[in-house]
Write a protein that holds these residues in place. Structure first.
Motif, short mmCIF file in Angstrom:
data_model
loop_
_atom_site.label_atom_id
_atom_site.label_comp_id
_atom_site.label_asym_id
_atom_site.label_seq_id
_atom_site.Cartn_x
_atom_site.Cartn_y
_atom_site.Cartn_z
N LEU A 170 10.68 -0.22 -4.25
CA LEU A 170 9.37 -1.52 -4.68
C LEU A 170 8.37 -1.37 -5.65
N ALA A 171 9.36 -0.77 -6.50
CA ALA A 171 7.92 -0.59 -8.46
C ALA A 171 8.16 -2.49 -8.17
N TRP A 202 0.15 -5.79 -9.67
CA TRP A 202 -1.35 -6.27 -9.52
C TRP A 202 -2.09 -4.63 -9.87
N TYR A 203 -1.46 -3.40 -9.39
CA TYR A 203 -2.22 -2.22 -9.08
C TYR A 203 -1.44 -2.22 -10.47
N MET A 217 6.01 -11.75 -2.56
CA MET A 217 4.49 -11.69 -1.86
C MET A 217 4.31 -9.51 -2.62
N ILE A 218 4.93 -8.91 -2.16
CA ILE A 218 4.81 -7.40 -2.34
C ILE A 218 5.07 -7.25 -3.85
N SER A 219 5.73 -7.44 -4.58
CA SER A 219 5.51 -7.26 -6.49
C SER A 219 4.66 -7.91 -7.05
N LEU A 255 0.90 -0.99 0.04
CA LEU A 255 0.37 -0.02 0.19
C LEU A 255 0.84 1.53 -0.15
N GLY A 256 2.20 1.45 0.79
CA GLY A 256 3.10 1.91 0.34
C GLY A 256 3.32 3.21 -0.27
N SER A 257 3.80 1.22 -1.55
CA SER A 257 3.97 1.46 -2.58
C SER A 257 3.32 2.33 -3.78
#
Length: 372
Positions: free
Chosen positions: A94-95, A148-149, A141-143, A71-73
């Motif tokens: 974070l990308a 997705w966004y 997981m973050i990637s 969410l921060g990314s």
């Protein structure tokens, strides 16, 4: 149900409250864009995440932490995809593609430290390797969440869950395999197993790196018509729980065979422990692969008008299913143990790999869109 709730402690309920609140917020923001099937998937995902967090305590911090970082990314994008190449934290950390590269680095470092820790018999080094594996899984997981966004920033008609091509599913494979391994590592207090499990994850990582730089596979592409279905959101993840479990079991089979020959006996878990973890991994993998196969048949009926067409991908999926069904039958009903099952698990990985990649490369059929 009452007894289940009575055994829970306050961290369980805090975690459940976080997941439910996240699900309700998602419903409020995007409910109008979800059909009935997708609403069902959302409800099922909330229930599934709560169960996972209650089943294995580390996931209570893993999922919320990954979600918060993602969410921060997303906030850093400020609605503009181009900021991924200009904002410092997005460009270098974070990308989605940056997170994948960090995932690759962390998995390679973890593999090296697992081997170093195993040979030196150092719990400290093995502990660091385990921490790096957790970090790599978190970046994977973050990637996924960020990608997705990003797909929706390109366009509403482009946006999709990132499990649609080999690049995306190899990252999913790394994530699933790592989390399953970390669970068994903690359950059996056997960190040295990582020296054999991490190489198969790093093989997938090597493919991801090659595929990214040689084929530019990290670039987000619109879904082809065959994949524009809500079935993909449940069929593919279930499949890769199976693939990850089968890969894990094969590598533990290799370790068991080495121990049976007297190699690394004092550095690896016992022969029986390796066999037990191998069995549990195959049992979990078989369950999810069965679910994925049933879901795939239902998707085929919805898309092509028939549950089964003996397409090469379907045929080889059946071969994989029969292989592991026979493995479990031999162990549970006939009581077999030992090297035969270890060799069988290793050969099973070769069969599974051909079903996953080889069919796409060498055979044509309804699933030919999944090729290299």
């Amino acid at each position: 149900m009452t007894s289940l709730l009575q055994t829970r402690r306050w961290p369980d309920f805090v975690f459940a409250a976080i997941i439910i609140a996240t699900g309700l917020l998602t419903w409020k923001l995007y409910g109008n864009y979800l059909d009935y099937y997708e609403q069902g998937i959302l409800i099922g995902s909330v229930a599934g995440l709560i169960w996972l967090g209650w089943f294995w305590a580390p996931l209570r911090w893993f999922f919320p932490l990954c979600g918060a970082v993602a969410l921060g990314s997303i906030a850093l994008y400020q609605g503009e995809l181009a900021r991924g190449q200009s904002a410092f934290w997005l460009k270098y950390v974070l990308a989605s593609q940056s997170a994948v590269m960090w995932m690759c680095v962390l998995f390679f470092l973890a593999m090296l430290l697992y081997w170093l820790g195993m040979f030196k018999r150092s719990n400290t080094v093995l502990g660091i390797a385990s921490g790096l594996t957790w970090g790599a899984a978190a970046m994977a997981m973050i990637s996924k969440l960020v990608r997705w966004y990003e797909s929706y920033l390109i366009g509403a008609d482009v946006g999709h869950i990132p499990v649609s091509n080999l690049y995306e599913v190899f990252i999913l494979f790394c994530l699933m395999t790592a989390l399953m391994y970390l669970y068994y590592e903690a359950k059996f207090q056997a960190k040295a197993m990582g020296a054999f499990v991490l190489p198969i994850i790093c093989a997938a990582v090597a493919f991801i790196i090659w595929y990214s730089f040689d084929r530019q596979a990290h670039e987000i592409q619109p879904l082809i018509p065959a994949l524009q279905s809500w079935w993909m959101k449940i069929h593919v993840p279930a499949n890769f729980v199976g693939y990850g479990a089968f890969a894990l079991s094969a590598m533990l089979g290799v370790a068991q065979l080495l121990v049976s020959k007297g190699w690394l006996v004092n550095r690896l878990p016992s022969y029986d422990t390796l066999g037990e973890v191998m069995y549990k991994a195959i049992a979990v993998g078989f369950l999810f692969f069965t679910i994925a196969t049933v879901l795939g048949a239902m998707w085929a009926a919805d898309a092509w008008g028939g549950y089964w067409s003996w397409d090469p991908k379907e045929t080889w999926a059946l071969i994989v299913w029969l292989n592991y069904a026979a493995w479990l039958h031999i162990r549970l009903v006939k009581g077999w143990r030992g090297d035969v099952l270890a060799w069988w698990a290793v050969i099973g990985l070769l069969i599974t790999t051909f079903a996953f990649i080889g069919v796409n490369m060498f055979l044509s059929g309804l699933h030919s869109y999944g090729g290299l």
